[in-house]
Write a protein that holds these residues in place. Sequence first.
Motif, PDB file in Angstrom:
ATOM      1  N   ALA A 154       4.083   9.870   1.771  1.00 37.33           N
ATOM      2  CA  ALA A 154       2.961   8.996   2.117  1.00 37.33           C
ATOM      3  C   ALA A 154       2.623   7.930   1.071  1.00 37.33           C
ATOM      4  N   PRO A 155       3.615   7.170   0.576  1.00 39.42           N
ATOM      5  CA  PRO A 155       3.232   6.101  -0.347  1.00 39.42           C
ATOM      6  C   PRO A 155       2.555   4.978   0.436  1.00 39.42           C
ATOM      7  N   LEU A 156       1.712   4.266  -0.252  1.00 38.62           N
ATOM      8  CA  LEU A 156       1.022   3.141   0.366  1.00 38.62           C
ATOM      9  C   LEU A 156       1.946   1.933   0.254  1.00 38.62           C
ATOM     10  N   LEU A 180      -6.193   9.623  -7.148  1.00 39.03           N
ATOM     11  CA  LEU A 180      -5.242  10.274  -6.227  1.00 39.03           C
ATOM     12  C   LEU A 180      -4.050   9.332  -6.114  1.00 39.03           C
ATOM     13  N   CYS A 181      -3.471   8.997  -7.264  1.00 43.21           N
ATOM     14  CA  CYS A 181      -2.626   7.790  -7.331  1.00 43.21           C
ATOM     15  C   CYS A 181      -1.232   7.964  -6.764  1.00 43.21           C
ATOM     16  N   GLY A 182      -0.769   9.211  -6.519  1.00 39.54           N
ATOM     17  CA  GLY A 182       0.567   9.407  -5.963  1.00 39.54           C
ATOM     18  C   GLY A 182       1.602   8.650  -6.776  1.00 39.54           C
ATOM     19  N   SER A 183       2.423   7.845  -6.084  1.00 38.21           N
ATOM     20  CA  SER A 183       3.500   7.132  -6.771  1.00 38.21           C
ATOM     21  C   SER A 183       3.012   5.868  -7.480  1.00 38.21           C
ATOM     22  N   THR A 185       1.044   3.104  -6.542  1.00 38.41           N
ATOM     23  CA  THR A 185       1.055   1.742  -5.984  1.00 38.41           C
ATOM     24  C   THR A 185      -0.216   0.941  -6.328  1.00 38.41           C
ATOM     25  N   ASP A 241      -3.347  12.186 -10.841  1.00 40.08           N
ATOM     26  CA  ASP A 241      -2.961  12.925  -9.632  1.00 40.08           C
ATOM     27  C   ASP A 241      -2.715  14.374 -10.042  1.00 40.08           C
ATOM     28  N   ILE A 242      -2.870  15.255  -9.082  1.00 34.88           N
ATOM     29  CA  ILE A 242      -2.692  16.684  -9.372  1.00 34.88           C
ATOM     30  C   ILE A 242      -1.203  17.046  -9.493  1.00 34.88           C
ATOM     31  N   LEU A 270      -8.762  16.148  -9.134  1.00 33.22           N
ATOM     32  CA  LEU A 270      -9.931  15.282  -8.947  1.00 33.22           C
ATOM     33  C   LEU A 270     -11.177  15.893  -9.586  1.00 33.22           C
ATOM     34  N   ASN A 285      -6.559   6.187  -1.891  1.00 32.17           N
ATOM     35  CA  ASN A 285      -6.007   6.464  -0.564  1.00 32.17           C
ATOM     36  C   ASN A 285      -5.726   7.970  -0.529  1.00 32.17           C
ATOM     37  N   LEU A 301     -11.569  17.963   0.089  1.00 26.44           N
ATOM     38  CA  LEU A 301     -11.364  16.933  -0.941  1.00 26.44           C
ATOM     39  C   LEU A 301     -12.419  15.823  -0.825  1.00 26.44           C
TER      40      LEU A 301
END
Length: 364
Positions: A154-156, A180-183, A185, A241-242, A270, A285, A301
């Motif tokens: 689920a990348p933005l 919740l930055c994920g990869s 973006t 991010d976790i 978080l 996101n 969350l």
Amino acid sequence: MAREVQALGYDTDVANARVTFKAGLEAICRANLWLRSADRVLVKLGEFTALSFDELFERTKALPWADWLPVNANFPVEGKSIKSKLFSVPDCQAIVKKAVVESLKSRYHCQWFEETGPRFTIEVALLKDIATLTIDTSGPGLHKRGYRKLSSAAPLKETLAAAMINLSRWHPERMLLDPLCGSGTIPIEAALIGLCIAPGIHREFAAGQWPIVPERLWQEARQEAGNLIRRDLKLQLRGTDIDAEVLSLARYHARQAGVAEQISWQQAPLAELHTKQKYGYIICNPPYGERMEDIQVAEHLYQEMGQVFRPLDTWSFYVLTAHHGFEKLFGRRADKKRKLYNGRIECNYYQFFGPHAPRPNLEA
Ligand SMILES: C[S@@+](CC[C@H](N)C(=O)[O-])C[C@H]1O[C@@H](n2cnc3c(N)ncnc32)[C@H](O)[C@@H]1O
């Protein structure tokens, strides 16, 4: 996107999810290099009512295709049709292809086109019986900046992340945090915006191969972009991010984008978010909980976000989610909501404005 086009110095018309503007050939280079939230840049060759295939054929044939396409052009035709009498897209594509071939034949006086040269992807888009004929100058979509080589869950899209930042009116003097930055973006796009780095600077475009666009225009546009970069600025950007694995992707992407020094990354849940900074921006996101088993996790969350963000009383928050109960779970009504599509998923962009930062005291 209209604001971005205007910032390049062009007047805009906005309709039907497109921003239209009139400009010289140099705009092909500048728009591709600079537009952060656009999917692609198209040259509009013509627009007319088409109620029959004959009409579509004749009006397409009359357009000046050979002004753009060289004799060896490769010109696939794509199409779409919405609420129009001509609803068979494959037929519209075939008619347009034939019409373009006829138009080129009369200019180049030959019967057969090898199509071994540069690519000119033509699109016939029908909307309420109006046909719009365009040529794609971008090639791969503009979200492909060239820094994302690896994929995560689920990348933005880069274009959507940039749009979220621009809509927030974040200013590079302020801290920006994605918990919740994920990869990565959002922080990476913010770094590109903050340092005034053109998002397309590391990539090529279809029109880079077009004889009609002189190489000099590309050089000038790339030079302009190079001169505007603000390497002297120190931004305050943070992504947490976790998940340690996605953070290693984020670090990799930031290095690829040339902004690694501007962003600090940290593995943290978080619930552990804290900062002494004031007047910052959280843009994020979170997971939407699309699958049944994930919904409860997402809802928990959102409640946690409400509790964790509450003490940050000078901050502004911007959250993109498809979950309609977000405001209730978060515990606050958004100051502004805006519909945005994350791919095909209809989302709301919830905006919670913080107070204005005091102006610095100026002494003479
Ligand atoms: C939809 S993804 C964000 C995608 C990101 N914008 C990108 O471009 O890659 C949501 C992220 O939230 C993270 N996450 C979920 N629960 C979390 C929590 N309690 N604390 C911190 N991160 C969490 C996940 O690990 C995931 O990376």
